[in-house]
Design an enzyme around this catalytic site. Structure first.
Site, PDB file in Angstrom:
ATOM      1  N   GLU A  91       2.756  14.248  -1.525  1.00 49.27           N
ATOM      2  CA  GLU A  91       3.728  14.025  -0.468  1.00 49.27           C
ATOM      3  C   GLU A  91       4.903  13.234  -1.009  1.00 49.27           C
ATOM      4  O   GLU A  91       4.736  12.292  -1.778  1.00 49.27           O
ATOM      5  CB  GLU A  91       3.079  13.319   0.720  1.00 49.27           C
ATOM      6  CG  GLU A  91       2.099  14.217   1.449  1.00 49.27           C
ATOM      7  CD  GLU A  91       1.381  13.516   2.584  1.00 49.27           C
ATOM      8  OE1 GLU A  91       1.610  12.305   2.786  1.00 49.27           O
ATOM      9  OE2 GLU A  91       0.599  14.168   3.276  1.00 49.27           O
ATOM     10  N   CYS A 104      11.135   8.627  -1.956  1.00 48.01           N
ATOM     11  CA  CYS A 104       9.909   7.963  -2.395  1.00 48.01           C
ATOM     12  C   CYS A 104       9.096   9.005  -3.161  1.00 48.01           C
ATOM     13  O   CYS A 104       8.553   9.940  -2.565  1.00 48.01           O
ATOM     14  CB  CYS A 104       9.142   7.430  -1.188  1.00 48.01           C
ATOM     15  SG  CYS A 104       7.642   6.520  -1.610  1.00 48.01           S
ATOM     16  N   CYS A 111      -4.782   8.828  -6.606  1.00 52.03           N
ATOM     17  CA  CYS A 111      -4.598   7.533  -7.263  1.00 52.03           C
ATOM     18  C   CYS A 111      -5.962   6.965  -7.632  1.00 52.03           C
ATOM     19  O   CYS A 111      -6.930   7.109  -6.878  1.00 52.03           O
ATOM     20  CB  CYS A 111      -3.859   6.571  -6.331  1.00 52.03           C
ATOM     21  SG  CYS A 111      -3.458   4.972  -7.087  1.00 52.03           S
ATOM     22  N   CYS A 115      -6.872   0.785  -3.851  1.00 51.66           N
ATOM     23  CA  CYS A 115      -6.512  -0.282  -2.909  1.00 51.66           C
ATOM     24  C   CYS A 115      -7.103   0.023  -1.535  1.00 51.66           C
ATOM     25  O   CYS A 115      -6.954   1.133  -1.013  1.00 51.66           O
ATOM     26  CB  CYS A 115      -4.994  -0.414  -2.814  1.00 51.66           C
ATOM     27  SG  CYS A 115      -4.202  -0.839  -4.385  1.00 51.66           S
ATOM     28  N   CYS A 118      -4.857   1.344   1.462  1.00 56.42           N
ATOM     29  CA  CYS A 118      -4.003   2.500   1.216  1.00 56.42           C
ATOM     30  C   CYS A 118      -4.721   3.805   1.546  1.00 56.42           C
ATOM     31  O   CYS A 118      -5.828   4.055   1.059  1.00 56.42           O
ATOM     32  CB  CYS A 118      -3.550   2.511  -0.246  1.00 56.42           C
ATOM     33  SG  CYS A 118      -2.453   3.874  -0.650  1.00 56.42           S
ATOM     34  N   GLY A 164       0.012   7.510  -6.176  1.00 57.08           N
ATOM     35  CA  GLY A 164      -0.273   7.228  -7.578  1.00 57.08           C
ATOM     36  C   GLY A 164       0.257   5.890  -8.056  1.00 57.08           C
ATOM     37  O   GLY A 164       1.043   5.227  -7.386  1.00 57.08           O
ATOM     38  N   GLU A 165      -0.206   5.487  -9.221  1.00 57.43           N
ATOM     39  CA  GLU A 165       0.242   4.279  -9.921  1.00 57.43           C
ATOM     40  C   GLU A 165       1.164   4.722 -11.048  1.00 57.43           C
ATOM     41  O   GLU A 165       0.706   5.302 -12.043  1.00 57.43           O
ATOM     42  CB  GLU A 165      -0.965   3.505 -10.456  1.00 57.43           C
ATOM     43  CG  GLU A 165      -0.665   2.484 -11.546  1.00 57.43           C
ATOM     44  CD  GLU A 165       0.357   1.434 -11.155  1.00 57.43           C
ATOM     45  OE1 GLU A 165       1.435   1.386 -11.785  1.00 57.43           O
ATOM     46  OE2 GLU A 165       0.084   0.672 -10.212  1.00 57.43           O
ATOM     47  N   SER A 196       7.418   0.603  -8.853  1.00 55.74           N
ATOM     48  CA  SER A 196       6.450  -0.303  -8.242  1.00 55.74           C
ATOM     49  C   SER A 196       5.099  -0.138  -8.923  1.00 55.74           C
ATOM     50  O   SER A 196       4.651   0.988  -9.175  1.00 55.74           O
ATOM     51  CB  SER A 196       6.317   0.008  -6.743  1.00 55.74           C
ATOM     52  OG  SER A 196       5.306  -0.792  -6.156  1.00 55.74           O
ATOM     53  N   SER A 218       3.214  -4.972  -6.538  1.00 57.95           N
ATOM     54  CA  SER A 218       2.392  -5.009  -5.326  1.00 57.95           C
ATOM     55  C   SER A 218       1.477  -6.228  -5.413  1.00 57.95           C
ATOM     56  O   SER A 218       0.453  -6.200  -6.097  1.00 57.95           O
ATOM     57  CB  SER A 218       1.566  -3.726  -5.202  1.00 57.95           C
ATOM     58  OG  SER A 218       2.396  -2.608  -4.991  1.00 57.95           O
ATOM     59  N   LEU A 219       1.859  -7.283  -4.731  1.00 55.93           N
ATOM     60  CA  LEU A 219       1.138  -8.553  -4.838  1.00 55.93           C
ATOM     61  C   LEU A 219       0.112  -8.698  -3.714  1.00 55.93           C
ATOM     62  O   LEU A 219      -1.081  -8.805  -3.954  1.00 55.93           O
ATOM     63  CB  LEU A 219       2.124  -9.712  -4.819  1.00 55.93           C
ATOM     64  CG  LEU A 219       1.538 -11.105  -5.009  1.00 55.93           C
ATOM     65  CD1 LEU A 219       0.823 -11.226  -6.344  1.00 55.93           C
ATOM     66  CD2 LEU A 219       2.642 -12.164  -4.892  1.00 55.93           C
ATOM     67  N   HIS A 220       0.580  -8.802  -2.496  1.00 59.56           N
ATOM     68  CA  HIS A 220      -0.230  -8.767  -1.274  1.00 59.56           C
ATOM     69  C   HIS A 220      -1.093 -10.001  -1.029  1.00 59.56           C
ATOM     70  O   HIS A 220      -1.562 -10.194   0.082  1.00 59.56           O
ATOM     71  CB  HIS A 220      -1.082  -7.508  -1.198  1.00 59.56           C
ATOM     72  CG  HIS A 220      -0.291  -6.252  -1.418  1.00 59.56           C
ATOM     73  ND1 HIS A 220       0.934  -6.045  -0.820  1.00 59.56           N
ATOM     74  CD2 HIS A 220      -0.533  -5.157  -2.183  1.00 59.56           C
ATOM     75  CE1 HIS A 220       1.411  -4.866  -1.201  1.00 59.56           C
ATOM     76  NE2 HIS A 220       0.554  -4.319  -2.031  1.00 59.56           N
ATOM     77  N   ASN A 294       0.647  -0.850   8.064  1.00 58.63           N
ATOM     78  CA  ASN A 294       0.758   0.376   8.849  1.00 58.63           C
ATOM     79  C   ASN A 294      -0.628   0.961   9.069  1.00 58.63           C
ATOM     80  O   ASN A 294      -1.320   1.312   8.115  1.00 58.63           O
ATOM     81  CB  ASN A 294       1.640   1.394   8.116  1.00 58.63           C
ATOM     82  CG  ASN A 294       3.060   0.908   7.970  1.00 58.63           C
ATOM     83  OD1 ASN A 294       3.719   0.581   8.943  1.00 58.63           O
ATOM     84  ND2 ASN A 294       3.544   0.849   6.726  1.00 58.63           N
ATOM     85  N   CYS A 337       4.592   3.115   4.295  1.00 56.57           N
ATOM     86  CA  CYS A 337       3.937   2.548   3.120  1.00 56.57           C
ATOM     87  C   CYS A 337       2.423   2.518   3.295  1.00 56.57           C
ATOM     88  O   CYS A 337       1.915   2.014   4.295  1.00 56.57           O
ATOM     89  CB  CYS A 337       4.464   1.132   2.888  1.00 56.57           C
ATOM     90  SG  CYS A 337       3.771   0.342   1.442  1.00 56.57           S
TER      91      CYS A 337
END
Length: 363
Positions: A91, A104, A111, A115, A118, A164-165, A196, A218-220, A294, A337
């Site tokens: 996507e 994006c 991936c 996470c 996600c 993906g990463e 990212s 991506s810390l979070h 989200n 996201c």
């Protein structure tokens, strides 16, 4: 099987032309036709010799990824299901904002990072995208916009924040980025591309060789136990190892690293989390981008209330940190996201002809 033209850099194509007895300068002409004018039919390349046109037709595959489905959000965000030659899909999302239209882009089918917040992570990793499949997303969406919206709506920015990463697919993403920056190809500026990463430490240490684009981490969470719950990669590369690697990233003057911080209700949105962030991040080198979680089907996490999100931002700003809230876009079509995941089988649109209303509906 023909070589995909889009897997080649301009220098590589020039070398092939020279090797086959053709003028290398034709590479500049062809790259501008394809990447600036989005014209992939050699018969329309009016300033290219017939001999070179026939050479390209005979030796290279100019087909682009197919858009097999798309949806338009109430806020104008457009989500596309893009299919490659092996029938795998990703996507890709076009996100409108003031004076820019950001694409994006996905870097992998699925991936491997896993996470827990996600939606894409539930898919697992199927494969890396090739160079031409990365740049092909930009080309395919640009051509769709020209045909369906008009020349006034053009992609201006790129974020590698799709499926993906990106650093897991380091070499292909590096080469694709060089094509995006190539003045004879897309000609995008370095500040218009943001990479990212979830924190793949060995690859972060290789960023010294990557084109100097914007970097987002991506810390979070600034607490290891919470970050490990959200991102299993933290069990291997914890915050200490991650930030040791971050210090090796070559930052140009006046550049900052953006830290993406997904706010989840009653998990990482407390005073304790703010204190941990302030101890971890350097004010002068950091920008914090808050992302209210989200929701997606099956998730155990919840979105904080608006008041809590504002409190978190205002508190960080009062501590001297540049902190913003990312506007949630495309949530009604699962394009926001953390929500991306190919679900074409569920949508039952494989090979189907959809009406205009269906194509512009919601997932």
């Amino acid at each position: 099987m023909l070589t995909s033209f889009y897997d080649l850099s301009r220098d590589e194509f020039k070398a092939r032309l020279k090797e086959d007895g053709l003028p290398p300068f034709a590479a500049d002409q062809i790259f501008q036709w394809i990447y600036r004018k989005f014209e992939i039919n050699p018969d329309q390349w009016t300033n290219v010799s017939n001999k070179v046109k026939e050479y390209v037709k005979t030796n290279y595959d100019l087909s682009l990824p197919k858009i097999v489905w798309q949806a338009i959000s109430n806020d104008g965000t457009k989500k596309f299901l893009v299919q490659f030659s092996d029938k795998q899909t990703v996507e890709t999302v076009a996100i409108p904002a003031r004076e820019r239209l950001t694409i994006c882009i996905s870097s992998q089918v699925g991936c491997a990072i896993g996470c827990t917040f996600c939606h894409t992570a539930t898919q697992g990793l199927k494969r890396h995208l090739k160079v031409g499949e990365v740049t092909g997303q930009f080309l395919a969406i640009s051509r769709w916009l020209m045909e369906n919206v008009g020349a006034e709506e053009k992609l201006t920015n790129i974020v590698y924040m799709g499926q993906g990463e990106p650093l897991h697919n380091f070499d292909n993403m590096q080469k694709a980025t060089e094509i995006f920056l190539d003045e004879k190809a897309f000609g995008l500026g370095q500040r218009r591309i943001t990479l990212s990463t979830s924190g793949l430490v060995p690859q972060i240490e290789k960023l010294i060789n990557f084109p100097p684009v914007n970097i987002a981490i991506s810390l979070h969470s600034a607490r290891n136990n919470v970050r490990s719950e959200l991102m299993p990669i933290n069990k291997v590369y914890d915050l200490e190892r991650l930030f040791t690697a971050i210090q090796t990233i070559p930052l140009k003057a006046y550049r900052r690293i953006t830290y993406e911080y997904l706010l989840i209700d009653e998990l990482n949105d407390t005073e304790e989390d703010i204190e941990a962030l302030c101890k971890l991040l350097r004010r002068e080198e950091s920008k914090i981008n808050l992302i209210p979680f989200n929701d997606f089907p099956g998730s155990k996490f919840k979105r904080p209330k608006k008041e809590k999100v504002l409190w978190f931002m205002e508190t960080m700003n009062s501590r001297g940190y540049t902190t913003t809230i990312r506007a949630t876009k495309g949530a009604d079509i699962l394009a926001a996201c953390g929500q991306l995941k190919s679900e074409v089988e569920k949508l039952n649109v494989w090979g189907a002809t959809q009406s205009s209303n269906e194509l512009h509906g919601t997932v």
